[in-house]
Design an enzyme around this catalytic site. Structure first.
Site, PDB file in Angstrom:
ATOM      1  N   TYR A  30     -15.772  -0.183   6.033  1.00 53.15           N
ATOM      2  CA  TYR A  30     -15.286  -0.293   4.662  1.00 53.15           C
ATOM      3  C   TYR A  30     -14.923  -1.752   4.386  1.00 53.15           C
ATOM      4  O   TYR A  30     -14.267  -2.413   5.197  1.00 53.15           O
ATOM      5  CB  TYR A  30     -14.070   0.614   4.483  1.00 53.15           C
ATOM      6  CG  TYR A  30     -13.277   0.354   3.220  1.00 53.15           C
ATOM      7  CD1 TYR A  30     -13.896   0.392   1.972  1.00 53.15           C
ATOM      8  CD2 TYR A  30     -11.925   0.061   3.273  1.00 53.15           C
ATOM      9  CE1 TYR A  30     -13.177   0.140   0.817  1.00 53.15           C
ATOM     10  CE2 TYR A  30     -11.198  -0.182   2.121  1.00 53.15           C
ATOM     11  CZ  TYR A  30     -11.835  -0.140   0.897  1.00 53.15           C
ATOM     12  OH  TYR A  30     -11.130  -0.404  -0.244  1.00 53.15           O
ATOM     13  N   ARG A  39      13.042   5.385   3.697  1.00 51.60           N
ATOM     14  CA  ARG A  39      12.134   4.410   4.318  1.00 51.60           C
ATOM     15  C   ARG A  39      11.892   4.762   5.782  1.00 51.60           C
ATOM     16  O   ARG A  39      10.823   4.537   6.332  1.00 51.60           O
ATOM     17  CB  ARG A  39      12.691   2.985   4.191  1.00 51.60           C
ATOM     18  CG  ARG A  39      11.852   1.949   4.927  1.00 51.60           C
ATOM     19  CD  ARG A  39      12.180   0.528   4.501  1.00 51.60           C
ATOM     20  NE  ARG A  39      13.606   0.240   4.519  1.00 51.60           N
ATOM     21  CZ  ARG A  39      14.315  -0.019   5.635  1.00 51.60           C
ATOM     22  NH1 ARG A  39      13.729  -0.008   6.819  1.00 51.60           N
ATOM     23  NH2 ARG A  39      15.603  -0.289   5.546  1.00 51.60           N
ATOM     24  N   ASP A  53     -11.684   5.293  12.879  1.00 54.90           N
ATOM     25  CA  ASP A  53     -11.482   5.679  11.483  1.00 54.90           C
ATOM     26  C   ASP A  53     -12.292   6.946  11.240  1.00 54.90           C
ATOM     27  O   ASP A  53     -13.526   6.933  11.276  1.00 54.90           O
ATOM     28  CB  ASP A  53     -11.934   4.549  10.555  1.00 54.90           C
ATOM     29  CG  ASP A  53     -11.569   4.809   9.102  1.00 54.90           C
ATOM     30  OD1 ASP A  53     -11.632   5.980   8.678  1.00 54.90           O
ATOM     31  OD2 ASP A  53     -11.250   3.845   8.387  1.00 54.90           O
TER      32      ASP A  53
END
Length: 384
Positions: A106, A54, A177
């Site tokens: 998006y 993790r 992005d």
């Protein structure tokens, strides 16, 4: 000593900036999948550098170094999906913080902002970051400017250098992005951005076979904050998925060249079809963002949106395509056609969709590596 080297982009796709890895001494050409949740310690206070997957895993770490090298960043973090990356990014902000966001994003990003982040009292204003005066939206609580360029799906282009100058003047983060162009065609950090986002599912992976997301940052301070967040919320990319993305990136430069070449040919072909009203592709000189694209990008990518004469024509195209698949997502070697109104942007309010030009006559193409004549033949029969 394994010193970083400034390789050319295709070489970076294979190795990043380092040919060998300190965690592997087998000579394996394909970087190993370290399918282990936990790692043993040699002794108290002594670690191999890996404790628990993790926190970090060798396969994920290698992928992050490769992606970081492609974006010329300080650090890159790999997440279980593009949306997981954006969700983690939003944890940088606190209740009352204000973000100026592009208005043509998006749909999943808009859904996150409007339904999750607003609930947590983060404020958003949506702006046309390619045309609006961004400074008119800035207020004392503003912390960041968030843009896609080109945008999804209307292919609007934002001047990254200009926006970065505004962000720097007002002490704001600039978040870009970069999914549509990939680091092969555009490097926002080099243009002044602070954080770059990728849906690794798309062009980086390139084969429509796994989900991934990335944040690439330009500073140690942002790296430390986001490393704390990723280990705390546990959204890091799994070892096998990391390996799949590593494998995909190896052919990124080759794929992007072929896909862009196909996109330019299809855009030119669509210009002569009487059933097509408008084409939204920055690689056409008639696109309003064409000159800005040339100034900040090394190419135009392979995403193309077009408008047909009516909703019935759009529906017929979606039912008639054969080689081209009617499916969500983008960036893979297979050409896909998407209906944004009911797929990628279904959760965006109708008024907002229509204001951005997303209507029942809009279709989005993610163009792949097929033979160009085969793609044009398929579109031709679908548009009859």
């Amino acid at each position: 000593m394994n010193k970083p080297v400034n390789y050319g982009f295709p070489t970076k796709c294979l190795y990043g900036n380092q040919i060998t890895s300190s965690c592997d001494n087998t000579g394996a050409i394909s970087f190993p999948i370290y399918q282990s949740a936990t790692f043993a310690h040699p002794g108290l206070g002594n670690s191999t550098g890996y404790d628990y997957s993790r926190l970090q895993n060798p396969t994920r770490e290698h992928l992050e170094k490769v992606v970081c090298s492609l974006e010329n960043g300080y650090d890159a973090l790999a997440f279980s999906s593009g949306m997981a990356a954006i969700a983690a990014l939003m944890e940088l902000f606190k209740p009352g913080d204000h973000i100026i966001s592009g208005n043509d994003l998006y749909g999943g990003s808009i859904r996150l902002f409007d339904n999750i982040n607003r609930k947590n009292l983060i404020e958003f204003d949506y702006a046309d970051t390619g045309r609006d005066d961004i400074t008119s939206y800035i207020k004392p609580s503003t912390k960041a400017i968030y843009v896609e360029t080109p945008t999804n799906p209307m292919m609007n282009v934002t001047d990254i250098r200009k926006t970065a100058a505004i962000a720097k003047e007002y002490g704001l983060l600039l978040i870009v992005d970069n999914t549509f162009l990939s680091p092969y065609f555009q490097n926002p950090l080099d243009l002044g951005a602070d954080i770059v986002i990728h849906s690794g599912t798309k062009f980086l992976g390139g084969h429509n076979d796994t989900l991934a997301g990335f944040l690439v940052v330009n500073s140690e301070a942002l790296s430390e904050k986001l490393r704390f967040i990723i280990k705390t919320i546990g959204s890091g990319l799994a070892p096998f998925d990391s390996w799949l993305i590593l494998r995909g990136i190896k052919t990124l430069s080759i794929r992007m060249e072929r896909q862009e070449q196909n996109a330019i040919e299809i855009a030119r072909w669509l210009q002569h079809n009487p059933k097509v009203r408008n084409i939204y592709f920055p690689g056409l000189p008639t696109h309003p963002g064409y000159e800005i694209s040339k100034s900040q990008s090394r190419g135009f990518g392979s995403m193309l949106t077009f408008e047909v004469e009516d909703a019935e024509t759009a529906s017929l195209i979606l039912s008639r395509v054969k080689l081209i698949r009617f499916a969500e997502s983008l960036g893979g070697v297979e050409t896909l056609i998407t209906y944004p109104m009911t797929q990628t942007h279904a959760d965006v309010p109708q008024a907002e969709r229509e204001r951005n030009g997303i209507t029942d006559t809009i279709l989005r193409l993610s163009i792949g590596i097929e033979d160009i004549d085969d793609l044009i033949d398929d579109l031709s029969q679908a548009l009859q």
